[in-house]
Each structure stands twice: as structure tokens, then as C-alpha cells.
Design a protein around this motif. Structure first.
Motif, PDB file in Angstrom:
ATOM      1  N   ARG A   4      -9.988  11.486   0.268  1.00 15.61           N
ATOM      2  CA  ARG A   4     -10.841  11.812   1.407  1.00 15.61           C
ATOM      3  C   ARG A   4     -10.028  12.595   2.433  1.00 15.61           C
ATOM      4  O   ARG A   4      -8.806  12.548   2.447  1.00 15.61           O
ATOM      5  CB  ARG A   4     -11.436  10.553   2.036  1.00 15.61           C
ATOM      6  N   ARG A  36      -4.936   9.703  -0.158  1.00 14.72           N
ATOM      7  CA  ARG A  36      -5.279   8.685  -1.160  1.00 14.72           C
ATOM      8  C   ARG A  36      -4.351   7.493  -0.954  1.00 14.72           C
ATOM      9  O   ARG A  36      -3.248   7.637  -0.421  1.00 14.72           O
ATOM     10  CB  ARG A  36      -5.089   9.203  -2.587  1.00 14.72           C
ATOM     11  N   THR A  37      -4.788   6.330  -1.410  1.00 14.41           N
ATOM     12  CA  THR A  37      -3.938   5.145  -1.340  1.00 14.41           C
ATOM     13  C   THR A  37      -3.953   4.419  -2.676  1.00 14.41           C
ATOM     14  O   THR A  37      -4.891   4.535  -3.464  1.00 14.41           O
ATOM     15  CB  THR A  37      -4.400   4.177  -0.241  1.00 14.41           C
ATOM     16  N   SER A  38      -2.882   3.665  -2.909  1.00 16.02           N
ATOM     17  CA  SER A  38      -2.775   2.842  -4.114  1.00 16.02           C
ATOM     18  C   SER A  38      -2.252   1.466  -3.724  1.00 16.02           C
ATOM     19  O   SER A  38      -1.336   1.349  -2.910  1.00 16.02           O
ATOM     20  CB  SER A  38      -1.828   3.483  -5.126  1.00 16.02           C
ATOM     21  N   LYS A  39      -2.833   0.444  -4.334  1.00 16.87           N
ATOM     22  CA  LYS A  39      -2.377  -0.923  -4.115  1.00 16.87           C
ATOM     23  C   LYS A  39      -1.876  -1.566  -5.409  1.00 16.87           C
ATOM     24  O   LYS A  39      -1.694  -2.785  -5.474  1.00 16.87           O
ATOM     25  CB  LYS A  39      -3.511  -1.761  -3.512  1.00 16.87           C
ATOM     26  N   THR A  78       0.840  -1.199   0.000  1.00 19.13           N
ATOM     27  CA  THR A  78       0.000   0.000   0.000  1.00 19.13           C
ATOM     28  C   THR A  78       0.872   1.244   0.000  1.00 19.13           C
ATOM     29  O   THR A  78       1.761   1.390   0.847  1.00 19.13           O
ATOM     30  CB  THR A  78      -0.930   0.042   1.228  1.00 19.13           C
ATOM     31  N   THR A 123      -3.356   3.380 -10.085  1.00 24.75           N
ATOM     32  CA  THR A 123      -4.641   3.982  -9.743  1.00 24.75           C
ATOM     33  C   THR A 123      -4.633   4.324  -8.261  1.00 24.75           C
ATOM     34  O   THR A 123      -3.869   3.762  -7.470  1.00 24.75           O
ATOM     35  CB  THR A 123      -5.809   3.024 -10.036  1.00 24.75           C
ATOM     36  N   TRP A 124      -5.528   5.236  -7.909  1.00 26.33           N
ATOM     37  CA  TRP A 124      -5.585   5.725  -6.527  1.00 26.33           C
ATOM     38  C   TRP A 124      -7.024   5.756  -6.043  1.00 26.33           C
ATOM     39  O   TRP A 124      -7.961   5.951  -6.821  1.00 26.33           O
ATOM     40  CB  TRP A 124      -4.973   7.127  -6.445  1.00 26.33           C
ATOM     41  N   SER A 125      -7.178   5.580  -4.748  1.00 24.01           N
ATOM     42  CA  SER A 125      -8.506   5.639  -4.148  1.00 24.01           C
ATOM     43  C   SER A 125      -9.064   7.053  -4.242  1.00 24.01           C
ATOM     44  O   SER A 125      -8.336   8.026  -4.471  1.00 24.01           O
ATOM     45  CB  SER A 125      -8.431   5.214  -2.678  1.00 24.01           C
ATOM     46  N   THR A 126     -10.381   7.172  -4.068  1.00 26.94           N
ATOM     47  CA  THR A 126     -11.016   8.483  -4.046  1.00 26.94           C
ATOM     48  C   THR A 126     -10.438   9.298  -2.890  1.00 26.94           C
ATOM     49  O   THR A 126     -10.360   8.804  -1.756  1.00 26.94           O
ATOM     50  CB  THR A 126     -12.532   8.336  -3.848  1.00 26.94           C
ATOM     51  N   LYS A 130      -7.456   5.447   8.037  1.00 26.27           N
ATOM     52  CA  LYS A 130      -8.903   5.686   8.011  1.00 26.27           C
ATOM     53  C   LYS A 130      -9.265   6.908   8.832  1.00 26.27           C
ATOM     54  O   LYS A 130     -10.096   7.718   8.430  1.00 26.27           O
ATOM     55  CB  LYS A 130      -9.645   4.452   8.510  1.00 26.27           C
TER      56      LYS A 130
END
Length: 668
Positions: free
Chosen positions: A409, A396-399, A375, A404-407, A457
Motif C-alpha cells: 500500500r 509492506r510488512t512481514s510478521k 515486524t 510472506t508480506w502484506s499487500t 499506517k
């Protein structure tokens, strides 16, 4: 001037028959006729998203609220919002535009009003908003190509926002009877933000989805150019501040289908890398190379004159990922975050691409961190407008190796101090993420840390007390001494930090020293002392890093040879023959006993004469046996093969601990 405009508007309204008609909660509405207009502009640079100019038909007339929604009107729906009146000094009265409203809250108000009145209320589409703002004009503003002073409030970028009245309807209405279309507060629109489509369109509704929702009109605290009819802004839907409110339209939703999302995926290998450390006792120092490259014009990457403040991490596929901001002004709204990759096995860095950008927002401060388990975390500051004081923190995070990256927040949704992200996120032995941030936008004032115990989170701010006005040896405060700090965790659980400015006098009359801060309560309080290192100054940012081998590495700078202390500038270093010599610029120091002593101090040069350009505030410099890069903002990662990758504002350095241990041959 106001009287003249009022008379002109009154005459126009009387001739065309438009009249305000309030609803049950006192919101005045005016009819907007169907018609056609030219949407957008031929903007360049930060305004390139206004291209292309395209003809739009608004097929059906509708009604739009003559003013922005006020506190009194919104609080008929949500009375508890009254607690936010006067936050940061803004919008205290019933008839001022309501602010601190998210996109979802604006939509919820429209839904409530629809149920209450049995009519269809919603936010305007971006096209409807610009059509109504222009009111038949093609100029920069409905008033012409300039905006008269009567419409302006505090139309400049202020570090500390100037509190002004947000009372609606205090400037002349446009020819269709709409007030405050240029300024007062930004207004949420219905659309997801995305690029325009060329060609004639009817009732466009934006893109199918996206990261940001459009806002229009500019606010009381933005430069006049951002108040233009065509100017596009956007925000994360959950964002809320003293700059943003909304108005509503009474109309059914257009039947138009939204445009598909435009994607620009980065091609990234997903093959897991095999890391091979250098043979034991083999020192490595590679030729420094530029990682910031100007993109080809055809790539349409927003690349500006000032590229600075990097962050870097390694990816599981063997790539290095670097990001930095690109801007013309550090307080500018044009600022964007670009990225480049040094792909596994490649000789040079890729051309940059746009990595993260909230439209028309300042993006100061970013960090990257790979947790070693796949991650990658990206934390970034997002301003309300310009400057870098009132930043929120977005994660944001990417796996998938950063493909690609998370939405995005909010890690901290409040636009405030103590949120200017510093490169150098790390993970404690407990598995907690630690993110340092400048506590003040000025040259001093300390740093704070933010901690997540659940993988990003949720985040807490452990520091206690107000900002420490001064940092003195032996005293305790709630902040780290110095901005642009580097932080590591010691093996006993304490935190160790070094910072820039807020210097502390050394013992026995020694001049100012870089401050050292230690926390025994995970960042709630810090104890200060003078380190053995010279202060860090303007244009410089240090790094502090726990190496894979267990030692702690500090990379910093000597005094500039031309700025301070005259002949005392620089530091003394030792060569392999035991002689000392004075060196200037970037150096590394290593501690093997948790920061108690720092036996290795080495100038970061291999002794070879070369010309380099550090970019940003550094510019061109000569490297040789006694001169390393004179200043720059540093970021660092260490790959699993134990190679250290250090970025300055423009240059990539690659070396290992064994090279740091090896003293240079006789230096003359």
C-alpha cells in the motif's frame, strides 16, 4: 502518411460495415466480432511475461469504445475530477483522455454507466484488449513490426515528462475502428496480473487475485517497445498518474473462471533464534563474502547485468535478509528487486529470488527494517515508468521472518520528488518510524524524511519550504544537506544526518567537507555545518547507525586515490604504535558522545591481501593493509548478538565494535 492511413481505414470500414455508434454521453462504440487470435509473444528478459504464445478464442462479439474515456465523459459521472485537469501539465481539455484515475474509479465509472443506460459496461479483459488491438494481425503493432512516427508522441524515458496533447482519436484507427491502441495513455484492464497459462483458451479472465491490475497500450511518455500489442504492464490498483486512463466495453462478463493464483513461497524457518554475543573484549572481523550470486538459469529469476543499492535487516529466526535492485539500466523499466538470505548458521548466502516487482515500472530505492518485536518493514519506490524522479513510496510488512508480506500500500501515493527511498529506516525513542528519501534525482539537492507515528499506517512529510538550492554552514533549510543520507536520533531527541555532495568548506581554508545536518524539530528544518569527514562522491553511499551499545557508527569512504586531489587523496589513520599512515577506501568512525567527537577512525580491512569484486560501479579491487573497498552503496544492520553486518554493492562484511576499537599493528 496520416492521409494514406485514413483512406485505407475508411475503405476497410466501408467494406465490412463497422460504424461508430455513440451512447448517451457521447462515447462512440464500434462492434468487435467473435474470433480467435494468438496472444502473447516469445519475449525474453523484461518481456518474458508475454510467454507463452497461446491461442485464444473470443466466443462472443462485443462493443468497445472507439477512444479512451475523455475528461468530459468521465466528469458526467464525477464532476469533481475537473480539479485534476492540467495536473503536471496534462489533460486540460474536454476531449483529452482522462488521467489520474485508479482502477476502482474506472470500475465505478463503468458501474455508473451501466445503471444509467441499462446495459452492461465494464473494463476489457486483457485478452479482449489484445485481440482488439491486434485486429487480426500477429505483428508487433497493428501497423506491422514498426510503429510509424505519426503514432508517436514523446516515446522515450524522460526524467521530466514532456507535456503533450492527450486528445483522443488524432491518429488513424486500426482496421476495426479503434483509436489510440498504441500510446496516448495506458489503459486499465479487468484482470489481475499473473503469468499466462499455456494451451488453447476461451475468454480468459486472468487470475483469481493478485497484487497488480493489468494495464495495456503504453502511453505518451514510454519507449516504443512498450507500445507493442503483446506488451504487458500492471499497476497497484490504487495507483494513478498522468500516464494512465481507460476505455470500456459493452458486454456481459465472460463465464470463464479465473485461473488460480501462482505462488512461489520462500521456505523460511519460524524457529526463534538464540543470539550469543562474542565474548567480552574479543574482536571479530570475518572473511568478506559475496552476497549477490547469479541464479541458476532453471530458476527463471530475472537477473540483469547491474546489481546495486542494497538494504538489509535481521530476522527473528536468525537469518539476514538482503535486497537490491537488478537491472540493465538504472532508468530501465526492467528493474526488479531481488532478495537473498544468509540463513542462521549457513556459510554462504542463498541464490537470489524475485522479492518485489511492479511490472514494467522502475523500482529505484528500497529499505528494510526490523522493529525488534517481530515486524519487518519493506519500503520501496515505484515509478510511473522509467527513471527515478517520479517515485511513489510503497510499504509492506512481514510478521513471519519475511516468508510472506502484506499487500503493498502507498506510504506516499504521489509520483514526485522526495520519494527516492534510502536504506536505513529506523525507529525513534518515541516509537516513530523514520524513512529518509532523496529529494532530487540528481547528484545533489538534499534529502527529506517521512515519519509514521502509527506503525506505518500513515506517513507525514515534516519538512517545510521548497527545495533548498544550496546548503551553507550556519544556515537553516527544510532538507538534509546531501543525497543518500544517513540519519539517527540523538539522545536529546534531535536528528543527526550526513549526506553525499552539497559539500561545505571546512574551517581555516580546509577543502570541502561532508555536510552535517541537525534538526531540533523532527525534520521540519535543518541546520548545516561542515563535518570533519571528506566528501562522499559518485558511486558511494554512506551509512549512519545507532549501535546496540549506544555509540553512533559512520561508515563512509575516503577520496578515490585516482579521482580527486592527487596526492591528497585518502585519509590519515593511526596504528597501534601511534604512527600515522595514509589509507584509501571504506572506513568506519565511531562517536561515543552523540556526534560531538569521532575518536575512532579505522580503515575497513584486516590487513590481509585479497581480491574482491564490489560489483555495480565498484568492480574488482585489491584489499590490503592500506586499501579497503574504494566505493559502493552501503547498507547495514546489527544483530542482537552485537555483530555488525555491512553490505556494499556486492560484498558482505561482518565485524563488531570491539574490532573497531582495536588499532591495527604497525602499518607500513
Amino acid at each position: 502518411m496520416k492521409a494514406i492511413y485514413t483512406l485505407v481505414v475508411a475503405y476497410f470500414l466501408s467494406t465490412v460495415g463497422f460504424a461508430q455508434s455513440p451512447n448517451s454521453i457521447g462515447m462512440p462504440f464500434v462492434p468487435v466480432p467473435a474470433g480467435r487470435f494468438y496472444m502473447g509473444s516469445e519475449g525474453e528478459g523484461k518481456d518474458a511475461d508475454e510467454n507463452p504464445v497461446h491461442r485464444v478464442t473470443i466466443a462472443n462479439g462485443f462493443r468497445m469504445s472507439a477512444t479512451e474515456v475523455t475528461n468530459a465523459q468521465y466528469e458526467r459521472f464525477r464532476p469533481e475530477h475537473k480539479a485534476l485537469r492540467g495536473k503536471n501539465g496534462f489533460s486540460k481539455e474536454d476531449d483529452e483522455a482522462v488521467v489520474f484515475i485508479s482502477y476502482a474509479e474506472a470500475v465505478a465509472f463503468c458501474d455508473w454507466l451501466s445503471r444509467k443506460e441499462g446495459k452492461s459496461y465494464r473494463l476489457p479483459t486483457e485478452a479482449e484488449w489484445e485481440y482488439t488491438c491486434r485486429a487480426g494481425t500477429v505483428s508487433n503493432f497493428w501497423t506491422g513490426n514498426t510503429l510509424p512516427q505519426i503514432f508517436q508522441k514523446s516515446q522515450k524515458t524522460d526524467r521530466n515528462s514532456v507535456v503533450v496533447s492527450l486528445k483522443v482519436g488524432q491518429t488513424p484507427a486500426n482496421p476495426w475502428g479503434l483509436y489510440d491502441m498504441h500510446g496516448n495513455v495506458e489503459e486499465w484492464c479487468l484482470d489481475w496480473y499473473g503469468p499466462y497459462q499455456a494451451g488453447e483458451q476461451q475468454d480468459p479472465v486472468g487470475r483469481e487475485s493478485g497484487l497488480f491490475r493489468v494495464s495495456r497500450g503504453g502511453s505518451h511518455g514510454t519507449p516504443v517497445s512498450f507500445l507493442r500489442s503483446a506488451n504487458r504492464m500492471a499497476l497497484l490498483p490504487d495507483d494513478k498518474s498522468w500516464l494512465v486512463g481507460f476505455r470500456v466495453v459493452e458486454a456481459a462478463m465472460p463465464a470463464t473462471k479465473p485461473l488460480p493464483v501462482v505462488t512461489s513461497a520462500v521456505m523460511v524457518s519460524q524457529k526463534k533464534a538464540t543470539w550469543r554475543p562474542a565474548p567480552a573484549l574479543v574482536p571479530v572481523f570475518s572473511e568478506p563474502k559475496r552476497y549477490i550470486r547469479k541464479p541458476d538459469c532453471s530458476a527463471n529469476v530475472p537477473f540483469y547485468s547491474h546489481n546495486h543499492q542494497p538494504a538489509v535487516t535481521w530476522c527473528p529466526n536468525g537469518d539476514l535478509l538482503a535486497i537490491w535492485f537488478s537491472t540493465d539500466e538504472e532508468s530501465g523499466r526492467e528493474m526488479t528487486v531481488l532478495a537473498s538470505r544468509l540463513r542462521a548458521g549457513a556459510a554462504g548466502w542463498d541464490e537470489p529470488y524475485e522479492f518485489f516487482k511492479v511490472p514494467d515500472r522502475n523500482m529505484t530505492g528500497a529499505s528494510l527494517f526490523h522493529d525488534g518485536k517481530g515486524t519487518i518493514y519493506h519500503m520501496n519506490g515505484v515509478e510511473t515508468d522509467g527513471d527515478w524522479q517520479d517515485l511513489a513510496m510503497v510499504l509492506r510488512t512481514s510478521k513471519d521472518n519475511g516468508a510472506t508480506w502484506s499487500t503493498p500500500r502507498f506510504a506516499n501515493p504521489e509520483h514526485t520528488k522526495r520519494n527516492q527511498v534510502i536504506a536505513g529506516m529506523f525507529q525513534t525513542k518515541e516509537g516513530w518510524l523514520v524513512q529518509a528519501a532523496d529529494a532530487d534525482p540528481g547528484p545533489s539537492g538534499g534529502s527529506a524524511i517521512h515519519i509514521s507515528k502509527d506503525g506505518g499506517k500513515t506517513w507525514v512529510k515534516p519538512y517545510i519550504g521548497e527545495q533548498t538550492p544550496a546548503f551553507h554552514a550556519g544556515e537553516t533549510g527544510g532538507l538534509i544537506a546531501g543525497i543518500h543520507t544517513g540519519v539517527v536520533q540523538l539522545t536529546d531527541g534531535r536528528l543527526l544526518a550526513f549526506g553525499r555532495k552539497d559539500d561545505i568548506p571546512g574551517p581555516n581554508g580546509i577543502g570541502p567537507r561532508m555536510p552535517m545536518s541537525v534538526s531540533s524539530d523532527m525534520g521540519k528544518t535543518w541546520t548545516y555545518s561542515a563535518s570533519e569527514f571528506p566528501p562522499v562522491w559518485s558511486g558511494q553511499r554512506l551509512v549512519l547507525y545507532r549501535l546496540n551499545e549506544g555509540a553512533i557508527l559512520l561508515v563512509s569512504f575516503t577520496h578515490h586515490p585516482d579521482e580527486r586531489d592527487g596526492e591528497k587523496a585518502g585519509m590519515l589513520f593511526s596504528d597501534a604504535q601511534g604512527n600515522t599512515y595514509k589509507g584509501y577506501g571504506m572506513y568506519a568512525s565511531v562517536s561515543f558522545d552523540e556526534g560531538k567527537t569521532w575518536p575512532i577512525k579505522k580503515l575497513l580491512t584486516d590487513g590481509k591481501e585479497r581480491y574482491l569484486n564490489g560489483g555495480a560501479w565498484t568492480g574488482a579491487f585489491q584489499m590490503d593493509a592500506t586499501h579497503a573497498e574504494p566505493k559502493g552503496y552501503l547498507a547495514m544492520t546489527q544483530t542482537p548478538d552485537n555483530m555488525i553486518h555491512l553490505l556494499s554493492s556486492s560484498v558482505h562484511y561482518q565485524f563488531n565494535l570491539e574490532w573497531l576499537k582495536q588499532l591495527p599493528v604497525a602499518v607500513k
